[in-house]
Design an enzyme around this catalytic site. Structure first.
Site, PDB file in Angstrom:
ATOM      1  N   ASP A 149       5.141  -6.824   8.353  1.00  0.00           N
ATOM      2  CA  ASP A 149       3.693  -7.016   8.283  1.00  0.00           C
ATOM      3  C   ASP A 149       2.990  -5.910   9.068  1.00  0.00           C
ATOM      4  O   ASP A 149       3.453  -4.776   9.082  1.00  0.00           O
ATOM      5  CB  ASP A 149       3.343  -8.407   8.846  1.00  0.00           C
ATOM      6  CG  ASP A 149       2.109  -9.019   8.192  1.00  0.00           C
ATOM      7  OD1 ASP A 149       1.015  -8.478   8.401  1.00  0.00           O
ATOM      8  OD2 ASP A 149       2.239 -10.036   7.489  1.00  0.00           O
ATOM      9  N   HIS A 222      -3.299  -9.486  11.204  1.00  0.00           N
ATOM     10  CA  HIS A 222      -2.590 -10.129  10.094  1.00  0.00           C
ATOM     11  C   HIS A 222      -1.152 -10.487  10.473  1.00  0.00           C
ATOM     12  O   HIS A 222      -0.688 -11.621  10.250  1.00  0.00           O
ATOM     13  CB  HIS A 222      -2.622  -9.200   8.884  1.00  0.00           C
ATOM     14  CG  HIS A 222      -2.196  -9.824   7.597  1.00  0.00           C
ATOM     15  ND1 HIS A 222      -0.881  -9.922   7.220  1.00  0.00           N
ATOM     16  CD2 HIS A 222      -2.908 -10.375   6.577  1.00  0.00           C
ATOM     17  CE1 HIS A 222      -0.795 -10.493   6.023  1.00  0.00           C
ATOM     18  NE2 HIS A 222      -2.021 -10.776   5.606  1.00  0.00           N
ATOM     19  N   SER A 549      -1.005 -14.918   1.927  1.00  0.00           N
ATOM     20  CA  SER A 549      -0.422 -14.361   3.149  1.00  0.00           C
ATOM     21  C   SER A 549      -0.185 -15.440   4.184  1.00  0.00           C
ATOM     22  O   SER A 549       0.703 -15.329   5.027  1.00  0.00           O
ATOM     23  CB  SER A 549      -1.348 -13.294   3.747  1.00  0.00           C
ATOM     24  OG  SER A 549      -1.244 -12.079   3.065  1.00  0.00           O
TER      25      SER A 549
END
Length: 768
Positions: A149, A222, A549
């Site tokens: 990620d 994220h 996600s």
């Protein structure tokens, strides 16, 4: 964990979005070479100081003395894959193709990044989870989750190692030093940290070190969010601005985490591939990747991430990918290889309601994380009443402060890429008192943390509000913010969640399952604002995000839970358990609905259904699949020998007895395709189930046939005498002809029942 022998290892592929300058046509490629041939060819040139890939690249430069710049090596691969990633000119590529030992070269491309309440919603806490996967006896094993990620914020409380045993001896990874990140940032929780940016830079990407870290440290948030969702610690009193308050925990909160940073913010396939190969070498048990293309169906042999995932599967690693956020349109699901768990997104039973009351007395419910006082009786402006052309989308420079100041401003989505919070920022800069964020696709209320009071409205409500504003001389509105509520109808499929059918493999239903992916609270970097806007000076420890996600790491963490209980299960067995125990009924005892238009969700949206970690830990039967089965499946897809060799070293040919019809893959779901004009055509598939429940048990089949098709199962009863016994059955689908000129699908299910066990598989029949 099995690590691939560096003997003859294959591949790989390809490439990157071109970097072209006035003097060169260079592109970045992933190159696969035959180890035996290439090392024999360059045996006299290879030494300790000059590895084989350097000798190869130097020979390319020698072949083209007029080339302005020599080949540029990015990465080399010598374990699961044998080859390298490099920037090459077209002439250098042609020279390479003529070299003995060359197999393939494919250009790189750029991809994009696609919980307080969710553990309770999933049944991991409370009475349902009393003896389940979170019970003490199931939390001691050292499962390692690899998170590919945007990095991680190592100091976050979610990644502290209090009470954890020493790092597993089998771990072979490391913690790489970089900007504001040192090996000391790792601990017994965060046991690995690596970063990869060669492909991103080669594609023309730039890293701004004023707001990005050239290390595994996360700047976007994220990666920190997804890592904590999968395996973050149990943290009390987690919340965002006071909403969603509760205890946050990853699905496998005692798991070890290894972070692999590949997004800057663009994510190069070369960097992702390299990270996955390194994770295999390091010794992870689960890989979670919340990223992918927007919607590009390519054969699996051209999909470098599918190939890397296959190698992970062969190493015993469970791989989960997000399905994408390109819904609600059909054929948009990505990351669809059958050895990958492809995850859709749906809601949980928590919401953040806000009420807007219009001047005509109409009242509508939306969503907001804002917790301040109500905005009472303010004028509403929209489009021309707010500024110039583009004001309806709140594009920078279009809002007129004289028209906007102190008012509620409507912002609609547009073709330009702007987040909700970016549109809200423009309203604030123009002096607006609040923003009404409109939706044009579905009834999703997946909000963002705004920098001013806001309300997000679904499509039908948005139309009603705009109709009122457009037909009223002086429209006004009042917004009341309600905070956090629980017990709402859930799950519901998010409209943004990408859908099937599966273009690359139409005989396999994708996505596989759905999981919590709307308004998920999880860890956040200490130096990143919740809106990610530079003008936003707020700082939080937890943030709320939505997308596949967010759903993907839920499933990855649950897979880690199952892995800790069933250490000898293959990735396919774990996947089968998650799929066959998934449910399709919401918490109000009605079929799961689709927020696209409040219609019923289908297997092309939710796959087998919503994951249930309690039942998945004891599924009764499993559909297991081996690597050889997948190779037979690829033969059934009519891939040629060189294409299959990208997956399997030394593969020679698809013999007739090796190839299976694709529908015979021992998958826990059924995708059946008929020609619309054919009459009463019969298709028969075979499945084999393994008993992992009660030693002596009898299962009886129950079928819900799709409309327009007959389903016949033989035998109708499976009687097991012992654990791990395998029994097979055949299911025949008879499709009636359809005359309509459009694609039409119907859905049903096949379920094996024994006592409390319900082993269910969805059926999707499509007439083309």
């Amino acid at each position: 964990m099995k690590i691939f022998n560096a003997a003859i290892m294959l591949l790989l592929l390809a490439l990157m979005a071109a970097i072209s300058t006035a003097s060169t046509d260079k592109r970045t490629y992933i190159v696969r070479m035959d180890k035996t041939k290439i090392t024999n060819t360059f045996s006299s040139l290879v030494s300790i100081t000059k590895p084989w890939h350097q000798a190869v690249l130097e020979s390319l430069a020698d072949d083209d003395e007029l080339e302005a710049t020599p080949p540029e090596l990015l990465y080399s691969y010598e374990t699961a894959l044998f080859g390298f990633a490099a920037k090459l000119s077209s002439k250098q590529l042609e020279s390479l193709k003529n070299m003995e030992g060359f197999i393939s070269a494919v250009p790189d491309k750029m991809l994009s990044l696609h919980t307080t309440r969710s553990p309770f919603f999933l049944g991991l806490t409370g009475k349902k989870g009393k003896n389940g996967p979170w019970s003490g006896s199931n939390l001691h094993s050292d499962v390692i989750i690899g998170v590919v990620d945007s990095g991680i914020w190592p100091e976050h409380v979610s990644f502290r190692d209090h009470g954890l045993s020493p790092v597993p001896e089998r771990w072979r990874g490391t913690c790489e030093k970089g900007t504001k990140f040192s090996p000391s940032n790792c601990n017994k929780k965060l046991i690995g940290a690596r970063y990869f940016y060669g492909g991103y830079l080669a594609a023309g990407g730039k890293i701004n070190e004023t707001n990005e870290y050239v290390s595994t440290r996360d700047a976007s948030g994220h990666g920190t969010h997804t890592a904590s969702t999968a395996g973050g610690n149990f943290v009390e009193q987690a919340n965002l601005f006071g909403v969603a308050n509760g205890s946050a925990a990853g699905m496998r909160y005692t798991a070890r985490i290894a972070a692999y940073k590949v997004c800057w913010p663009g994510c190069s396939t070369i960097d992702i591939l390299t990270a996955m190969m390194k994770a295999i070498e390091d010794g992870v048990d689960v890989l979670t990747l919340s990223l992918g293309s927007t919607s590009e169906a390519v054969p699996y042999w051209q999909d470098y991430l599918a190939i890397a995932s296959y190698f992970a599967f062969k190493s015993g690693i469970f791989v989960a990918f997000s399905a994408g956020n390109s819904g609600p349109w059909a054929y948009t699901a990505v990351n669809t290889a059958p050895w990958i768990m492809t995850v859709a997104a749906s809601t949980i039973d928590r919401s953040f309601p806000a009420i807007i009351r219009l001047g005509n007395g109409e009242t509508f419910e939306g969503s907001s994380f804002y917790t301040g006082k109500a905005l009472k009786g303010l004028p509403i402006v929209y489009g021309k009443t707010a500024g110039v052309t583009g004001a309806e989308h709140c594009i920078p420079g279009t809002l007129n402060p004289k028209l906007v100041k102190g008012k509620l401003v409507i912002c609609e989505p547009g073709d330009e890429y702007m987040t909700q919070s970016e549109r809200g920022e423009q309203v604030k800069l123009a002096g607006g008192a609040g923003v009404l964020v409109m939706s044009t696709v579905g009834e999703d209320l997946a909000n963002e943390p705004h920098v001013l009071p806001d309300i997000l409205l679904g499509t039908s409500t948005s139309k009603a509000v705009i109709k009122y504003v457009s037909s009223t001389k002086a429209p006004i509105g009042t917004i009341v913010f309600k905070g956090t509520t629980y017990g709402n109808c859930a799950p519901k499929l998010a409209a943004f969640s990408s859908r099937g059918p599966n273009l690359a493999g139409p005989d396999v239903i994708k996505p596989d399952v759905t999981a919590p992916g709307v308004d998920i609270l999880a860890a956040w970097p200490a130096e990143t604002s919740p809106s990610t806007l530079e003008s936003d000076k707020r700082r939080v420890s937890f943030n709320i995000m939505s997308g596949t996600s967010m759903s993907c790491p839920h499933v990855s963490g649950i897979a880690a839970l199952i892995k800790s209980k069933h250490k000898d299960w293959s990735p396919a067995a774990i996947k089968s358990a998650l799929m066959t125990t998934a449910y399709t009924i919401d918490n109000k005892r009605k079929p799961i609905s689709d927020l696209k238009s409040h219609t019923l969700a289908t297997p092309f949206g939710i796959g087998s259904g919503h994951v249930d970690p309690i039942k998945a830990s004891d599924p009764g039967l499993i559909y297991d699949i081996t690597a050889d089965d997948y190779i037979s499946y690829l033969c059934g897809l009519k891939y040629n020998e060189s294409q299959i060799a990208l997956f399997e070293e030394g593969f020679i040919e698809c013999k007739e007895q090796l190839a299976m019809q694709p529908g015979d893959l021992n998958y826990p779901s059924f995708a059946v395709n008929f020609n619309r004009k054919a009459r009463n055509v019969t298709v028969t598939y075979k499945r084999t189930v393994t008993n992992v429940g009660i030693p002596k048990s009898t299962y009886r089949v129950s079928v819900e046939a799709p409309k327009g098709a007959y389903v016949i199962v033989r035998p109708k009863v499976l009687s097991f005498k012992k654990l791990n016994q395998k029994l097979s059955y055949k299911v025949s689908f008879i499709g009636l002809s359809r005359k309509k000129p459009v694609v039409n699908s119907a859905f049903g299910s096949l379920m094996w029942v024994s006592g409390n066990y319900r082993v269910k598989s969805p059926i999707a029949v499509t007439w083309k």
